[in-house]
Design a protein around this motif. Structure first.
Motif, PDB file in Angstrom:
ATOM      1  N   THR B  80     -16.595  -1.666  -7.775  1.00  0.00           N
ATOM      2  CA  THR B  80     -15.609  -2.260  -6.538  1.00  0.00           C
ATOM      3  C   THR B  80     -14.171  -2.164  -6.466  1.00  0.00           C
ATOM      4  N   ILE B  81     -13.886  -1.498  -7.015  1.00  0.00           N
ATOM      5  CA  ILE B  81     -12.717  -1.083  -6.827  1.00  0.00           C
ATOM      6  C   ILE B  81     -12.355  -0.941  -5.512  1.00  0.00           C
ATOM      7  N   LYS B  82     -11.481  -1.556  -4.986  1.00  0.00           N
ATOM      8  CA  LYS B  82     -11.523  -1.009  -3.137  1.00  0.00           C
ATOM      9  C   LYS B  82      -9.885  -0.211  -3.089  1.00  0.00           C
ATOM     10  N   THR B  83     -10.245   0.772  -2.677  1.00  0.00           N
ATOM     11  CA  THR B  83      -9.002   1.671  -2.025  1.00  0.00           C
ATOM     12  C   THR B  83      -7.969   1.654  -0.853  1.00  0.00           C
ATOM     13  N   ASN B  84      -6.888   0.549  -1.146  1.00  0.00           N
ATOM     14  CA  ASN B  84      -5.390   0.062   0.736  1.00  0.00           C
ATOM     15  C   ASN B  84      -4.557   1.740   0.377  1.00  0.00           C
ATOM     16  N   TYR B  85      -4.766   2.220   1.812  1.00  0.00           N
ATOM     17  CA  TYR B  85      -3.555   2.814   2.006  1.00  0.00           C
ATOM     18  C   TYR B  85      -3.262   2.628   2.988  1.00  0.00           C
ATOM     19  N   VAL B  86      -1.448   3.039   2.116  1.00  0.00           N
ATOM     20  CA  VAL B  86      -0.280   2.792   2.753  1.00  0.00           C
ATOM     21  C   VAL B  86       0.575   3.943   3.554  1.00  0.00           C
ATOM     22  N   ALA B  87       1.190   3.293   5.094  1.00  0.00           N
ATOM     23  CA  ALA B  87       1.817   5.066   4.699  1.00  0.00           C
ATOM     24  C   ALA B  87       3.634   4.754   4.326  1.00  0.00           C
ATOM     25  N   VAL B  88       4.176   5.987   3.791  1.00  0.00           N
ATOM     26  CA  VAL B  88       5.164   5.766   3.882  1.00  0.00           C
ATOM     27  C   VAL B  88       5.970   7.216   4.052  1.00  0.00           C
ATOM     28  N   THR B  89       7.361   6.712   3.987  1.00  0.00           N
ATOM     29  CA  THR B  89       7.864   8.348   4.287  1.00  0.00           C
ATOM     30  C   THR B  89       8.695   8.645   3.421  1.00  0.00           C
ATOM     31  N   SER B  90       9.236   9.757   3.838  1.00  0.00           N
ATOM     32  CA  SER B  90      10.361  10.385   2.816  1.00  0.00           C
ATOM     33  C   SER B  90      11.389   9.551   2.410  1.00  0.00           C
ATOM     34  N   SER B  91      11.536   8.781   2.838  1.00  0.00           N
ATOM     35  CA  SER B  91      12.782   7.231   2.385  1.00  0.00           C
ATOM     36  C   SER B  91      12.510   5.874   1.706  1.00  0.00           C
ATOM     37  N   THR B  92      10.551   5.661   2.150  1.00  0.00           N
ATOM     38  CA  THR B  92       9.935   4.418   1.615  1.00  0.00           C
ATOM     39  C   THR B  92       9.027   5.309  -0.032  1.00  0.00           C
ATOM     40  N   ARG B  93       8.977   6.292   0.359  1.00  0.00           N
ATOM     41  CA  ARG B  93       8.705   6.395  -0.842  1.00  0.00           C
ATOM     42  C   ARG B  93       8.261   5.636  -2.306  1.00  0.00           C
ATOM     43  N   ILE B  94       9.749   6.604  -2.225  1.00  0.00           N
ATOM     44  CA  ILE B  94      10.204   5.899  -3.957  1.00  0.00           C
ATOM     45  C   ILE B  94      10.695   4.473  -3.885  1.00  0.00           C
ATOM     46  N   PRO B  95      10.902   3.847  -3.467  1.00  0.00           N
ATOM     47  CA  PRO B  95      11.087   2.399  -3.445  1.00  0.00           C
ATOM     48  C   PRO B  95       9.917   1.689  -3.698  1.00  0.00           C
ATOM     49  N   LEU B  96       8.593   1.680  -2.680  1.00  0.00           N
ATOM     50  CA  LEU B  96       7.564   0.751  -2.945  1.00  0.00           C
ATOM     51  C   LEU B  96       6.887   1.597  -3.977  1.00  0.00           C
ATOM     52  N   ILE B  97       7.197   2.759  -4.812  1.00  0.00           N
ATOM     53  CA  ILE B  97       6.185   2.667  -5.974  1.00  0.00           C
ATOM     54  C   ILE B  97       7.282   2.375  -7.037  1.00  0.00           C
ATOM     55  N   ALA B  98       8.922   1.958  -6.936  1.00  0.00           N
ATOM     56  CA  ALA B  98       9.334   1.267  -7.888  1.00  0.00           C
ATOM     57  C   ALA B  98       8.958  -0.377  -7.945  1.00  0.00           C
ATOM     58  N   ASN B  99       8.672  -0.637  -6.461  1.00  0.00           N
ATOM     59  CA  ASN B  99       8.660  -2.453  -6.736  1.00  0.00           C
ATOM     60  C   ASN B  99       6.866  -1.924  -6.584  1.00  0.00           C
ATOM     61  N   GLY B 100       5.985  -1.415  -7.264  1.00  0.00           N
ATOM     62  CA  GLY B 100       4.360  -1.488  -7.397  1.00  0.00           C
ATOM     63  C   GLY B 100       3.666  -2.154  -5.872  1.00  0.00           C
ATOM     64  N   THR B 101       4.349  -1.698  -4.509  1.00  0.00           N
ATOM     65  CA  THR B 101       3.460  -1.979  -3.848  1.00  0.00           C
ATOM     66  C   THR B 101       2.964  -1.098  -3.739  1.00  0.00           C
ATOM     67  N   VAL B 102       2.461   0.236  -4.213  1.00  0.00           N
ATOM     68  CA  VAL B 102       2.085   1.524  -3.964  1.00  0.00           C
ATOM     69  C   VAL B 102       1.709   1.683  -5.641  1.00  0.00           C
ATOM     70  N   ASP B 103       0.298   2.358  -6.298  1.00  0.00           N
ATOM     71  CA  ASP B 103       0.401   2.776  -7.370  1.00  0.00           C
ATOM     72  C   ASP B 103       0.325   4.071  -7.349  1.00  0.00           C
ATOM     73  N   LEU B 104      -0.117   4.851  -6.308  1.00  0.00           N
ATOM     74  CA  LEU B 104      -0.112   6.326  -6.314  1.00  0.00           C
ATOM     75  C   LEU B 104       0.281   7.188  -5.039  1.00  0.00           C
ATOM     76  N   GLU B 105       1.374   7.739  -5.202  1.00  0.00           N
ATOM     77  CA  GLU B 105       2.183   8.294  -3.681  1.00  0.00           C
ATOM     78  C   GLU B 105       1.553   9.835  -3.801  1.00  0.00           C
ATOM     79  N   CYS B 106       0.296  10.162  -2.821  1.00  0.00           N
ATOM     80  CA  CYS B 106      -0.164  10.825  -2.933  1.00  0.00           C
ATOM     81  C   CYS B 106       0.402  11.238  -1.578  1.00  0.00           C
TER      82      CYS B 106
END
Lengths: 244, 302
Positions: B80-106
């Motif tokens: 039942t786990i749902k997948t949530n998609y978040v748009a990231v950019t070159s400058s936001t991708r690392i902070p968003l992974i580091a602070n746990g907002t995003v689990d996988l950056e693809c």
């Protein structure tokens, strides 16, 4: 003081292009800026003079043609003009001539120099023709009364005065031309601004790279202004122009 | 009574699912608790991760991530786990992974030592090399064929730096033009001002595919640089999660790596049905056979 020395030590480091130090990279850039500016200034002066005179000649056809020249070069941005000359013109010409143009060594350098010269020539032409028409009508009439041909009245009477009148705005144009030469970077000429940008993208020392470029442009243009003032004073006709 | 409690306790302990649920930590625990896994995608990193038809994130990296999500579901025994998609950019991708907002950056993120101080990477999914594009008509088959010719690259890139170095090292006598951006550098080849444009292979493939006549161009097999690995990012220091993702990606690459590659790099892709026509490099083929997550480009030379 040590901090300042530290900051600027980057200029003595070997550049990423492997051609010497970063200071040398900037000097190579300055050299290209100067070369482009000198060629462009000559083109601008010669073409500007011819077209400027044509704009004041009695023949309506010549006046219209020279007017068209001015409108063409004055109303299209310099950046677009360089692209036109560099990328579009060779495609419009017959294939062999186009290929020949592309194969010229340093084609981008000559395109930039001549393109900048033509762009500036339109401005010089307008200033020169304005100077000629601003002179008292009596000057031309007196020349004609003396039996001078149109050509003689221009070379002996009108132009010597007109060039003195436009000297200060020509100095401005020369300064603009030196600054505008930075547009050459868009067709891949590594002039001063491009050299600073390259240095910046390899070292991320933005402050140092652009401070150096700023100072070099400033010193160069102050030198040009000083020299032009000297010449202006040297050729002034006493009593004819604004008294100094 | 005492006995039944003991039996119950034993029974609970013997149920692997429950025991595991108590052991969960970090990202896996977060995914289980919230019932969602969050994937970071790029909007324009074609063909890795971008908005395709109907504005849905698609791409080579997205396909891999979808399969990773399946593996996570299997690990957590929760469909039942749902997948949530978040748009990231070159400058936001690392902070968003580091602070746990995003689990996988693809996307198309280069795996390097500097970034590993803040994030972790799973097995690399692409190896970007500095290659060159030429017109087929100019008949250039190797770097040696470029000798004495005019070559263009983009000002301020590492590619032009490598080109200069190779020019001097191999005494190629190249005339090197520095264009102000990729499009203009490509224009130099298109108009025959330069015979070759040196850049990251994937960028060249995109430029060639979008040109007026893509069939005119060919991308070199020779390269000017070591291959730089692109990796899918995950939170740093989360070993249990990384173990699941690593196992999943290794499995995907081994079983269907070449197939996925073909789907995104050698077939028409949405939204404009452009075919990038980029051959699979030997280094990437090796990477699919024996996946690595190293940041060091040297590790991929094998």
């Amino acid at each position: 003081m040590d901090k300042i020395v530290d900051w600027f030590s980057i200029f003595w480091q070997e550049s990423a292009e492997g051609t010497g130090t970063y200071a040398y990279t900037l000097l190579l850039g300055l050299q290209l800026t100067l070369e482009i500016s000198i060629i462009a200034a000559l083109v601008a002066f010669v073409m500007g003079s011819i077209v400027g005179v044509c704009r004041t000649l009695p023949s309506p056809l010549v006046r219209r043609l020279s007017g068209g020249y001015v409108e063409f070069f004055r109303n299209i941005p310099l950046l677009v003009q360089l692209f036109l000359w560099y990328f579009v013109l060779p495609e419009l010409l017959p294939r062999d001539i186009g290929m020949w143009m592309k194969q010229i060594p340093h084609a981008n350098f000559y395109t930039a120099a001549v393109g900048l010269g033509l762009f500036t020539s339109a401005r010089v032409a307008v200033q020169l023709s304005a100077a000629i028409t601003s002179m008292p009508r009596g000057q031309k009439m007196a020349a004609t009364a003396l039996g001078l041909t149109t050509r003689q009245s221009y070379t002996n009477v009108l132009l010597p005065m007109a060039y003195r009148i436009v000297f200060p705005p020509l100095t401005s144009e020369l300064l603009n031309l030196i600054k505008n030469s930075s547009v050459a970077l868009t067709i891949g000429v590594a002039e001063l601004t491009q050299s600073a940008r390259n240095m910046d993208s390899y070292t991320f020392q933005t402050f140092q790279a652009f401070t150096a470029a700023t100072l070099i442009y400033l010193v160069l243009n102050i030198l040009v202004t000083t020299v032009m003032r000297r010449i202006e004073r040297g050729v002034a006709v006493p009593g004819m122009l604004v008294a100094k | 009574m005492a006995l039944s409690r003991w039996v119950l306790g034993l029974a609970l302990f013997a149920m692997p699912g429950l025991a595991q649920a108590q052991d969960l930590t970090g990202t896996l625990k977060k995914i289980k608790d919230t019932g969602t896994i969050t994937i970071g995608y790029r909007e324009t990193s074609i063909p890795f991760s971008y908005l395709g038809a109907e504005n849905k994130p698609v791409g080579f990296a997205m396909d891999i991530c979808e399969k990773v999500v399946d593996a996570v579901k299997k690990e957590l025994k929760d469909d039942t786990i749902k997948t949530n998609y978040v748009a990231v950019t070159s400058s936001t991708r690392i902070p968003l992974i580091a602070n746990g907002t995003v689990d996988l950056e693809c996307g198309s993120t280069t795996n390097n030592a500097e970034r590993q101080k803040q994030v972790s990477y799973t097995n690399s999914h692409y190896l970007s090399e500095s290659k060159y594009v030429t017109k087929k008509a100019s008949n250039i088959n190797s770097i040696a064929d470029l000798k004495g010719k005019t070559v263009v690259s983009t000002a301020g890139t590492t590619n032009i730096k490598q080109l200069n170095e190779r020019n001097q090292a191999d005494n190629l006598g190249l005339t090197i033009l520095a264009a102000k951006d990729h499009a203009e550098a490509f224009l130099n080849v298109e108009t025959d001002r330069a015979v070759a444009f040196v850049m990251d292979d994937i960028l060249l493939a995109g430029l060639a595919a979008n040109s007026k006549d893509p069939s005119l161009y060919v991308i070199s097999t020779d390269s000017f640089s070591k291959a730089e690995p692109y990796g899918i990012m995950l939170p740093k220091g989360d070993e249990p999660f990384k173990k699941v993702v690593d196992a999943a990606t290794a499995e995907i690459y081994k079983t269907e790596g070449p197939e996925l590659y073909k789907k995104w790099f050698q077939s028409p892709i949405q939204p404009k049905n452009i075919n990038l026509n980029l051959p699979l490099s030997p280094a990437l083929a090796k990477q699919f056979e024996a996946p690595l997550d190293a940041a060091d480009p040297d590790a991929y030379i094998r």
